[in-house]
Design a protein around this motif. Structure first.
Motif, mmCIF file in Angstrom:
data_model
loop_
_atom_site.group_PDB
_atom_site.id
_atom_site.type_symbol
_atom_site.label_atom_id
_atom_site.label_comp_id
_atom_site.label_asym_id
_atom_site.label_seq_id
_atom_site.Cartn_x
_atom_site.Cartn_y
_atom_site.Cartn_z
ATOM 1 N N LEU A 16 4.958 -5.016 7.270
ATOM 2 C CA LEU A 16 4.767 -5.242 5.837
ATOM 3 C C LEU A 16 5.768 -6.259 5.291
ATOM 4 O O LEU A 16 5.405 -7.101 4.450
ATOM 5 N N ILE A 20 4.462 -9.758 3.532
ATOM 6 C CA ILE A 20 4.806 -10.247 2.193
ATOM 7 C C ILE A 20 5.163 -11.729 2.255
ATOM 8 O O ILE A 20 4.732 -12.522 1.416
ATOM 9 N N PRO A 25 2.455 -10.386 -1.917
ATOM 10 C CA PRO A 25 2.497 -8.948 -2.198
ATOM 11 C C PRO A 25 1.132 -8.300 -2.429
ATOM 12 O O PRO A 25 0.926 -7.155 -2.050
ATOM 13 N N THR A 28 -0.553 -7.803 0.919
ATOM 14 C CA THR A 28 0.209 -6.806 1.671
ATOM 15 C C THR A 28 -0.089 -5.405 1.156
ATOM 16 O O THR A 28 -0.271 -4.473 1.951
ATOM 17 N N GLU A 29 -0.175 -5.246 -0.147
ATOM 18 C CA GLU A 29 -0.493 -3.933 -0.717
ATOM 19 C C GLU A 29 -1.891 -3.493 -0.291
ATOM 20 O O GLU A 29 -2.090 -2.341 0.081
ATOM 21 N N ARG A 30 -2.850 -4.394 -0.318
ATOM 22 C CA ARG A 30 -4.218 -4.067 0.121
ATOM 23 C C ARG A 30 -4.225 -3.686 1.600
ATOM 24 O O ARG A 30 -4.919 -2.748 2.003
ATOM 25 N N PHE A 32 -1.741 -2.440 3.357
ATOM 26 C CA PHE A 32 -1.089 -1.138 3.527
ATOM 27 C C PHE A 32 -2.027 -0.004 3.110
ATOM 28 O O PHE A 32 -2.114 1.017 3.789
ATOM 29 N N GLU A 33 -2.740 -0.186 2.012
ATOM 30 C CA GLU A 33 -3.699 0.836 1.573
ATOM 31 C C GLU A 33 -4.791 1.032 2.620
ATOM 32 O O GLU A 33 -5.175 2.157 2.936
#
Length: 64
Positions: A16, A20, A25, A28-30, A32-33
């Motif tokens: 992660l 980034i 970001p 990266t958030e998508r 990780f989800e």
């Protein structure tokens, strides 16, 4: 529910951190989800994926 080993959690954190830098970001958030949903699915269905006996007998793999 699943619990990651400390080594796996550290690997994901490193991925992660790099994500980034490379993708930003939001992506990266998508990611990780999506990864979290995938891990949850695998914890509920441990027979999914393909055998990875060449790595270690009894191991399985599932691409994400």
């Amino acid at each position: 529910m699943y619990e990651l080993s400390q080594a796996a959690a550290q690997d994901i954190e490193a991925i992660l951190d790099r994500s980034i830098i490379d993708f930003g970001p939001i992506h990266t958030e998508r990611y990780f989800e999506s990864l979290s949903r995938c891990l949850g699915l695998l914890s509920e269905n441990p027979g999914m994926g393909r055998a990875a006996d060449e790595t270690r007998p009894g191991y399985r793999r599932f691409g994400h």
